[in-house]
Design an enzyme around this catalytic site. Structure first.
Site, short mmCIF file in Angstrom:
data_model
loop_
_atom_site.label_atom_id
_atom_site.label_comp_id
_atom_site.label_asym_id
_atom_site.label_seq_id
_atom_site.Cartn_x
_atom_site.Cartn_y
_atom_site.Cartn_z
N GLY A 179 12.52 131.47 -19.69
CA GLY A 179 12.09 131.88 -18.31
C GLY A 179 10.34 132.28 -18.50
N SER A 180 10.06 132.99 -17.83
CA SER A 180 9.22 132.86 -17.76
C SER A 180 7.77 132.86 -18.68
CB SER A 180 8.63 134.38 -17.00
OG SER A 180 8.46 135.08 -17.90
N THR A 181 6.77 132.41 -18.47
CA THR A 181 5.28 132.06 -19.61
C THR A 181 5.05 133.77 -20.18
OG1 THR A 181 4.80 130.17 -18.57
CG2 THR A 181 2.94 131.64 -19.96
N VAL A 222 7.10 135.86 -20.54
CA VAL A 222 7.61 136.63 -21.44
C VAL A 222 8.18 136.33 -22.95
CG1 VAL A 222 10.77 137.07 -21.90
CG2 VAL A 222 9.47 137.84 -19.57
N GLY A 223 7.67 134.52 -22.69
CA GLY A 223 7.96 133.65 -23.67
C GLY A 223 7.32 134.03 -24.76
N GLU A 242 11.14 127.37 -23.35
CA GLU A 242 11.11 125.97 -21.78
C GLU A 242 10.35 127.11 -21.11
OE1 GLU A 242 11.85 125.56 -18.46
OE2 GLU A 242 14.26 124.90 -18.84
N CYS A 293 12.13 126.22 -12.28
CA CYS A 293 11.30 125.71 -12.96
C CYS A 293 10.45 123.63 -12.53
CB CYS A 293 10.71 125.86 -14.43
SG CYS A 293 11.70 125.02 -15.47
#
Length: 485
Positions: free
Chosen positions: A236-238, A240-241, A258, A292
């Site tokens: 997912g998004s950076t 949230v990561g 990822e 992505c």
């Protein structure tokens, strides 16, 4: 049959259960109509799922590898037998075109499941050479490195290719003997629900695979914080990561992240411009840029810049946009109205920062659906939001460069480092440039991917690698066994 009157259900401890939060609608992004009602799990549901996975881990990790492979293969058989039903379900919830659903969505998920079924029986042992050490009276000491399953894995996934993405996580995890809790993206969980049902029908023991679905983040947060979860695998998004990494770090949980990308399509003056234009246009054609790995920054040597921009603008303007179920549609809708507004805000920002919209930039003349026309913006300032941030839509920004050093510098001028592309007929230069790019993956004169390669990113594009046998490594821990010779 799942309908708006009979919602789908969660899977916890081998049983189908209702979500404590009730249900919520899953919307078709092409029609804006409700497809079905999905179950809404709570943090308490997620905690029960994690406990069930922890309880199931000892037995599943000791299950014979060929038995694990048999269950995964049987689940693949069930998915293949239900291809038509699954195809319609996945297309309705994702808005993916017919071409993409036939390739990257359903068949790719089945292929991944079978690939990791074959890997379940692979030897986890790595023999090491004996070595003489001064232990007691001296002598040889033997050693062996053994891969042990990591334990309970929370698999939190993205909406763009939900079924394939989930299989890429749970396939290798289950193959090596880990147990899982799956939390799919809220926008399109229906194919994943069908997958988990097939795994149970194929003979998966209770608790080995659990499923929680919800429109909000509470179940994911509960899984990351759970003492029963040993690893978090997230796509997912950076943003949230990063939050997941911070929370998981408190308990030293293992991570596979990822995250976002802002791929550079680096085109030199000796490149095959038609091939480079087609490759860069994959941003538009592969799930409307919701990928992505998309080459969303077109960085072109100045001598061919105008010709390259003209080619890409012509492609963008000619692509059929509309109903994803229509056989000639190339560009379908974005996943939601909120995401469409986000993508459009980047187009406006690019124009405001000095860019010129050469193609697209407006909504197609369609009565319903979350569509954005394939868009090309040239001349944006290097520091503009459109150039620096991940858009995740059918938008490419074009930037010229003069020499090799400047091209490499522009490609690297980003916080991301997932997937870049180099286009040049000089293969020596292309390889030299590729090895200098700070990206986990580089395509050289191609946008094709080899699924056996390690996949992941540098910088804020993630932590760890999956793909091929590297995914088996991701869901195991190395254990050293040492004994006297």
């Amino acid at each position: 049959m799942i309908t708006t009157e009979t919602p789908a259900r969660l899977w916890i401890g081998g049983e189908r259960v209702d979500g404590e939060g009730g249900a919520y609608p899953v919307v078709n992004p092409a029609t804006e109509e409700v497809v079905v009602l999905a179950p809404s799990a709570t943090a308490a549901d997620a905690d029960r799922a994690a406990r069930a996975a922890a309880d199931a881990f000892p037995a599943w990790s000791r299950t014979a590898p060929d038995k694990r492979a048999e269950i995964l293969d049987r689940a693949a058989d069930l998915l293949e037998a239900r291809y038509a039903e699954l195809f319609a379900l996945v297309q309705a919830e994702t808005g993916a075109t017919t071409a993409m659903t036939r390739t990257a969505q359903v068949p790719a998920a089945v292929a991944r499941l079978r690939r990791y079924a074959r890997s379940a029986a692979a030897s986890p042992e790595v023999p090491l050479p004996p070595i003489a050490v001064p232990v007691g009276r001296g002598g040889l000491v033997n050693a062996m490195a053994v891969r042990q399953p990591v334990g309970v894995v929370a698999c939190v996934t993205s909406y763009n290719v939900p079924l394939t993405n989930v299989v890429g996580k749970i396939g290798p995890a289950l193959a090596v003997g880990a147990t899982v809790v799956v939390k799919p993206a809220p926008q399109d969980p229906l194919g994943v629900i069908a997958l988990v049902g097939a795994l149970h029908e194929a003979g998966m023991p209770p608790g080995a695979v659990n499923l929680v679905v919800a429109p909000g983040p509470e179940p994911s947060e509960a899984l990351v914080a759970s003492p029963h979860v040993d690893m978090v695998s997230f796509t997912g998004s950076t943003a949230v990561g990063t939050a997941i990494a911070e929370a998981a770090g408190r308990d030293c949980k293992r991570l596979l992240l990822e995250l976002g990308g802002k791929g550079a399509s680096l085109v030199f003056d000796d490149a095959d411009l038609d091939a480079a234009a087609r490759g860069t246009a994959s941003t538009y054609t592969f799930h409307s840029g919701q990928i992505c790995t998309a080459p969303t920054r077109l960085i072109v040597q100045r001598g061919v810049y105008e010709r390259m921009v003209e080619r890409l603008a012509a492609i963008a303007g000619a692509l059929p946009v509309g109903d994803p179920a229509a056989p000639d549609t190339v560009v379908g809708p974005l996943i939601s109205g909120a995401h469409r507004e986000r993508v459009e805000s980047y187009v406006r920002a690019g124009a405001a920062d000095g860019g010129t919209v050469l193609a697209g930039g407006a909504r197609p003349p369609l009565d319903r659906g979350f569509y954005v026309a394939p868009t090309l913006i040239a001349g944006c300032a290097p520091g503009s939001r459109a150039v620096r941030e991940e858009i995740f839509g059918p938008v490419v920004v074009a930037i010229p460069f003069d020499d090799e050093e400047e091209g490499i510098a522009l490609a690297g001028d980003t916080e991301f480092g997932l997937y870049d592309y180099v286009w040049s007929r000089d293969t020596v230069r292309a390889m030299r440039v590729a090895r200098r790019l700070r990206a986990g993956n580089v395509g050289i004169n191609t946008v094709a991917r080899n699924p056996e390669t390690p996949f992941g990113g540098f910088k804020k594009s993630g932590v760890g690698r999956d793909g091929g046998d590297f995914a088996l490594h991701a869901y195991t821990e190395l254990q050293s066994l040492v004994w006297p010779g």
